[in-house]
Enzyme design. Structure first.
Site, PDB file in Angstrom:
ATOM      1  N   ASP A 210       0.829  -1.208   0.000  1.00  0.00           N
ATOM      2  CA  ASP A 210       0.000   0.000   0.000  1.00  0.00           C
ATOM      3  C   ASP A 210       0.867   1.262   0.000  1.00  0.00           C
ATOM      4  O   ASP A 210       2.086   1.206   0.205  1.00  0.00           O
ATOM      5  CB  ASP A 210      -0.902  -0.036   1.241  1.00  0.00           C
ATOM      6  CG  ASP A 210      -2.209   0.700   1.043  1.00  0.00           C
ATOM      7  OD1 ASP A 210      -2.296   1.539   0.123  1.00  0.00           O
ATOM      8  OD2 ASP A 210      -3.158   0.449   1.820  1.00  0.00           O
TER       9      ASP A 210
ATOM     10  N   CYS B 171      -1.467  -1.211  -4.359  1.00  0.00           N
ATOM     11  CA  CYS B 171      -2.563  -0.443  -3.763  1.00  0.00           C
ATOM     12  C   CYS B 171      -2.004   0.905  -3.356  1.00  0.00           C
ATOM     13  O   CYS B 171      -0.867   1.000  -2.907  1.00  0.00           O
ATOM     14  CB  CYS B 171      -3.072  -1.205  -2.539  1.00  0.00           C
ATOM     15  SG  CYS B 171      -4.269  -0.309  -1.540  1.00  0.00           S
TER      16      CYS B 171
ATOM     17  N   ASP C 222     -10.943   1.949  -2.917  1.00  0.00           N
ATOM     18  CA  ASP C 222     -11.459   1.673  -1.566  1.00  0.00           C
ATOM     19  C   ASP C 222     -12.982   1.712  -1.553  1.00  0.00           C
ATOM     20  O   ASP C 222     -13.607   1.262  -0.600  1.00  0.00           O
ATOM     21  CB  ASP C 222     -10.926   2.726  -0.578  1.00  0.00           C
ATOM     22  CG  ASP C 222      -9.521   2.388  -0.106  1.00  0.00           C
ATOM     23  OD1 ASP C 222      -9.066   1.253  -0.320  1.00  0.00           O
ATOM     24  OD2 ASP C 222      -8.867   3.273   0.473  1.00  0.00           O
TER      25      ASP C 222
HETATM   26  C1  GLA Z   1      -5.718   1.869   2.274  1.00  0.00           C
HETATM   27  C2  GLA Z   1      -6.165   0.681   1.435  1.00  0.00           C
HETATM   28  C3  GLA Z   1      -7.202  -0.112   2.174  1.00  0.00           C
HETATM   29  C4  GLA Z   1      -6.637  -0.568   3.508  1.00  0.00           C
HETATM   30  C5  GLA Z   1      -6.130   0.625   4.300  1.00  0.00           C
HETATM   31  C6  GLA Z   1      -5.374   0.170   5.531  1.00  0.00           C
HETATM   32  O1  GLA Z   1      -6.727   2.799   2.394  1.00  0.00           O
HETATM   33  O2  GLA Z   1      -6.639   1.096   0.187  1.00  0.00           O
HETATM   34  O3  GLA Z   1      -7.632  -1.209   1.409  1.00  0.00           O
HETATM   35  O4  GLA Z   1      -5.589  -1.480   3.261  1.00  0.00           O
HETATM   36  O5  GLA Z   1      -5.257   1.434   3.543  1.00  0.00           O
HETATM   37  O6  GLA Z   1      -4.918   1.222   6.303  1.00  0.00           O
END
Ligand code: GLA
Length: 701
Positions: free
Chosen positions: A450, A498, A520
């Protein structure tokens, strides 16, 4: 690819399955664009004398169509190359030097008329998909340093038409890849990222048509940039009807010091042509990605369960075990523990940077949970965000200089975090070792990587003079390098890209990513639009879609389980709801959808995608997938809302063999391909949020 060279290597025709792309060296020695479009019948057609009109006040350069378009002389278009030499001269005039075809790549070497600057333009074509990859390599073959101020991977020249239309993807967090289409008038339309990552606001992808193209008919020029940082696409239409699309690293705040003997290689820009509409353009990109770009493109993706929306930061061994057991009973094949398992991570204010297991939450380390997950027949995945640090972390307390910053100025936080300076080798080593250690210690098969904020104060005060603005590119190179090294060592581990949802979706990271977290936003109705846009540029195998809770957190909307599943079944299926909130009946239904998904998975993930009815134009969205062998068809239809008691309009299929016969697996009805395509399927969708998944099978002629 076949490359026809004519006239002593001064004309090149790159011929793919259905298209020709031709360039030539003009009488001045400049590399000029000649032709791009439908295959021409004979080579003679390339030799037609150009009757270029030159306007008073406009020079030859001003209306020229050089493949590079360097800034210099009377060239005022968006430059493909802009540099500064040590003697303060800043113009470049490139002339042909030599050419070679090596490893299926056409390389044309150009040199500045005065300075020791060499630019090699590269072309590699993929026949089947009518796609050409272009990139440039800038070599400083002199003794003095040169500063690169702008390097575009490609300038694509469109044929001259009275009207041009641009298709692109725009949006924001939670609303990525919204489809936009607009006519281009004189001037520039810029889509870009200046934020350090690919971004949610625009995606490095474009389509150009001449105003009459439809989903399945008409010319489309499509393109992209394979880069995950600071990029821009400039569509520039002159008053003289020309349109050029410059695609490359964003020149905003960019500088690259090229010392004597050094070379700079641009990212790849992808370009393609079809005469068969937006749909065919997307299918070509999908096929090209699956075969030549996407990591493990030839493997089917697993159904995953991710615990983020179920437990948020409150993960522990006990609650993950309960979810894992339930996920396995549904048929999930991979269990992913999201944020919250490490350091002092209780919420988003602390812990990033400290990649050791939180012993309060997981007293036995991760090992016993992983063993349990594996005993349930699933593999194990984990979330990380290694480019980041919370000021409240051991890492930051020990290394406050490891983040991007300007000396003696405030460090702006985003989601309470700062961005690690990946241009630094010590930081690269730390990030690599943190993840390597995790993968070496535990039996982990999947990493969700991420990145949850944009860059600010992108300074690198410790570097030598003149290198600090290279961070925009160095960060991306370092990230690719770290992923590559991790993947070389841990070959079986799959990676998901991500960035707060779909903030890092592009064909650059796609070489290292097995899939993308699309958004998200998991509201199934919003998702129809997000996925519709996403499908224009990226294939469905790479597009991860979760079924989540009713009521959805984004809009508070309540949508039936079937509609939520059908929406998520159009890509790589994931489950993201709190399974403890599900009734026995819902668990049964969910298990049935997952089983059904597994049966159609090869068709959805690897088939040809036909977009039949767009979410924004009627109250029905419809998307069809046809298997590569043409034997099987899956149709998804969604009724957003019924009005005035109107029945849903029939949906007409596409991509079938008109004379073969296909059977509707549910009703047993058999019709010819032509019948299904011309008369269509009557939809029995009623009320709000009704949906249907319809399968057809080829039964022969
Ligand atoms: C981001 C990701 C989510 C999740 C959060 C965790 O927003 O897109 O899917 O993993 O971080 O903090």
């Amino acid at each position: 690819m076949s490359i026809l060279t004519v006239e002593d290597n001064k004309i090149w025709v790159i011929r793919t399955h259905r298209a020709d792309y031709a360039i030539h060296v003009d009488s001045n020695g400049a590399l000029q664009h000649f032709y791009w479009g439908e295959q021409l019948n004979t080579l003679d057609e390339f030799f037609e004398a150009s009757d270029q009109h030159v306007w008073i006040w406009e020079s030859e350069e001003g209306i020229s169509r050089e493949e590079i378009m360097p800034w210099g002389k009377l060239n005022f278009a968006e430059p493909g190359l802009k540099v500064e030499f040590q003697d303060c001269s800043r113009d470049v005039v490139l002339r042909f030097d030599s050419s070679v075809i090596e490893d299926n790549v056409l390389k044309i070497v150009l040199r500045d008329v005065i300075k020791q600057l060499q630019v090699t333009v590269h072309y590699r074509a993929y026949d089947e998909f009518d796609v050409i990859e272009r990139w440039v390599e800038i070599a400083n073959i002199g003794q003095e340093s040169v500063v690169l101020e702008q390097v575009m991977s490609a300038v694509w020249h469109m044929p001259v038409y009275p009207s041009y239309r641009l298709t692109y993807l725009a949006g924001h967090w939670g609303a990525e890849t919204q489809l936009r289409r607009e006519l281009l008038l004189e001037g520039k339309k810029v889509i870009e990222a200046r934020r350090g990552i690919t971004g949610h606001n625009h995606n490095p992808f474009f389509m150009i048509d001449f105003g009459e193209t439809t989903e399945e008919n008409g010319s489309v020029y499509y393109g992209a940039l394979a880069f995950s940082g600071h990029w821009k696409v400039v569509a520039e239409r002159t008053p003289y009807q020309f349109l050029q699309i410059a695609v490359g690293i964003n020149d905003f705040d960019f500088r690259w010091l090229l010392k004597a003997g050094e070379t700079f290689v641009s990212p790849v820009s992808v370009g393609g042509y079809t005469a068969r509409g937006y749909g065919d353009a997307s299918r070509k990109l999908h096929g090209y990605q699956q075969k030549h770009v996407l990591r493990n493109g030839d493997q089917l993706r697993k159904v995953l369960y991710n615990s983020w929306e179920a437990t948020y930061f409150d993960v522990n061994e006990e609650n993950q075990r309960i979810l894992a057991q339930k996920a396995a009973s549904l048929g999930a094949e991979r269990f992913v523990v999201d944020d919250g398992w490490f350091g002092a991570r209780a919420d988003d204010t602390a812990g990033l940077g400290d990649w050791y297991v939180n012993k309060t939450k997981f007293p036995n380390g991760l090992g016993s949970l992983i063993d349990y997950v594996k005993s349930l027949g699933m593999d194990f995945g984990i979330w990380v965000e290694p480019e980041m640090v919370n000021p409240n972390s051991d890492l930051y307390r020990n290394h406050p200089d490891w983040v991007y910053h300007f000396p003696n100025r405030h460090r702006t936080e985003g989601r309470n975090q700062l961005v690690l300076n990946l241009a630094r080798e010590d930081v690269q080593a730390y990030v690599y070792h943190a993840v390597d250690e995790l993968l070496s210690t535990y039996d982990i098969s999947f990493i969700k990587w991420d990145m949850n904020r944009y860059f600010s104060e992108p300074g690198w005060p410790e570097t030598e003079m003149g290198r600090d603005r290279e961070v925009w590119v160095r960060h991306v190179h370092a990230l690719y390098d770290i992923w590559e090294r991790l993947q070389t060592k841990h070959t079986q581990v799959q990676f998901e890209s991500c960035a707060g949802g779909g903030g890092r979706v592009d064909m650059g990271i796609m070489r290292y990513a097995d899939q993308f977290w699309t958004s998200d936003n998991t509201d199934a109705l919003d998702r129809l639009r997000i996925q519709w846009g996403h499908s224009h540029a990226y294939n469905s195998k790479s597009m991860v879609c979760w079924v989540t809770e009713n009521v959805n957190f984004m809009n508070g909307r309540q949508i039936p389980l079937q509609f939520r599943f059908h929406t998520a079944m159009m890509g790589t299926l994931g489950i993201g709801m709190n399974l403890n909130h599900m009734t026995e009946q819902e668990m049964k239904e969910a298990a049935a959808y997952i089983a059904q998904y597994k049966a159609i998975r090869p068709i959805v993930q690897e088939g040809l995608c036909y977009r039949l009815s767009p979410p924004e134009q009627s109250d029905v969205t419809a998307v069809e997938y046809v298997s590569q062998d043409g034997q099987e068809v899956v149709l998804f239809t969604f009724r957003h809302a019924q009005h005035y008691g109107h029945p849903a309009l029939p949906v007409r299929l596409r991509g079938l063999d008109p004379s073969s016969r296909y059977c509707n697996s549910e009703t047993g009805e058999i019709r010819s391909g032509q019948g299904w395509m011309s008369r269509g399927i009557l939809l029995r969708l009623k009320g709000d949020y009704d949906s249907a998944l319809i399968r057809l099978t080829l039964v022969g002629d």
